[in-house]
Design an enzyme around this catalytic site. Structure first.
Site, short mmCIF file in Angstrom:
data_model
loop_
_atom_site.label_atom_id
_atom_site.label_comp_id
_atom_site.label_asym_id
_atom_site.label_seq_id
_atom_site.Cartn_x
_atom_site.Cartn_y
_atom_site.Cartn_z
N SER A 164 -14.15 -14.93 22.15
CA SER A 164 -13.90 -16.21 22.69
C SER A 164 -14.33 -16.88 23.89
CB SER A 164 -12.12 -16.13 23.15
OG SER A 164 -11.89 -17.21 23.62
N TYR A 177 -5.38 -12.19 27.90
CA TYR A 177 -6.13 -12.51 26.81
C TYR A 177 -7.92 -12.69 27.03
CZ TYR A 177 -7.49 -15.09 22.51
OH TYR A 177 -8.43 -15.58 21.36
#
Length: 281
Positions: A164, A177
């Site tokens: 990400s 995350y």
């Protein structure tokens, strides 16, 4: 479905975990469109059935398998089915991932008075099990899936992890995350070196902001308008829009093609409309 360019993946077997999600279902369809036989893997059978049926309706070959990337026995059974029905894996997409609300803070910044508000989830309220579940799903899930499927892989085969853009710069509110995806990026580099003598290339794609089922409520209000967080994101994105799943196809197909990227390994490619490059001024 349109793909940006055609590569020949006939004879290749692709395994895509998280294959029922918005982004990874697109990966599965793009690979099938180029001739690969695709195993679509996710936890819920009805979800992978839907994706596999869409691939077959478009003329592709797809196998739907319900499997949990955190359950090695489940993965072993999935591998046996793939080997029996499609052949040994030559392209592995580690796409299973996600976040957990107990690994988030409610606010972007901490103020001492927040400690007096029992309704506010601060850094000090982060749940250890919630954080652990995020790291397990994103990092351990990729590691275990690779242990199972890469055993049969060899010269010219490819592994792609899904990281990400917040692995580059952590986003507010989602420390678990952000940290888990940073681990995926680091693992990608480590694994690329480790697998290099076996002829297996390992890279990662780091998507920016795409509207998915997980983040839709954070980015869009019930009336379909952008939330304040979404507006901040778009203001920080030079291309001034969210990504669309098809925007990832070009990078995916480039990375799986031994003709186009045979000297590329150990990279993490951001596909984020310039978000990670922009300083804000």
């Amino acid at each position: 479905m349109k793909i940006p360019f055609q590569i020949d993946l006939n004879g290749k077997v692709a395994v895509v975990t998280g294959g029922s999600g918005v982004l990874c279902s697109q990966f599965a369809k793009a690979l099938a469109k180029c001739g690969a036989k695709v195993a679509v893997i996710s936890r819920r059978q009805e979800s992978v059935d839907r994706v596999a049926e869409e691939i077959r309706a478009d003329g592709g070959i797809a196998l739907a398998i319900a499997s949990d990337v955190l359950d090695k026995a489940s993965l072993e059974r999935a591998k046996e089915e793939v080997n029996e029905k499609l052949g040994t894996c030559s392209i592995l997409i580690n796409g299973a991932g996600g976040n957990h609300p107990k690994g988030n803070t409610d606010k972007e910044f901490f103020y001492k008075e927040d400690l007096k508000d029992p309704e506010t989830n601060t850094f000090f309220d982060l749940d250890t099990e919630g954080v652990r579940s995020v790291f397990d799903l994103n990092f351990l899930g990729a590691l275990q899936t690779t242990q199972i499927f890469a055993r049969d892989m060899g010269q010219g085969d490819v592994i792609i992890n899904v990281s990400s853009m917040n692995a580059y710069t952590p986003l507010t509110k989602i420390p678990a995350y952000s940290g888990a995806k940073a681990a995926v990026s680091n693992f990608t580099q480590w694994l690329a070196v480790h697998m290099s003598k076996a002829g297996i290339r390992v890279n990662a794609i780091a998507p920016g902001f795409f509207l998915t089922e997980q983040n839709r409520n954070l980015l869009m209000d019930p009336d379909g308008n952008h939330t304040e967080r979404a507006k901040k994101i778009l203001n920080q994105t030079p291309l001034e829009r969210f990504g669309e799943p098809e925007d990832l196809n070009g990078t995916l197909l480039w990375l799986v093609s031994n003709e186009a990227s045979r000297f590329v390994t150990g990279t993490v490619i951001p596909v984020d409309g310039g978000f990670s490059a922009y300083s804000g001024v």
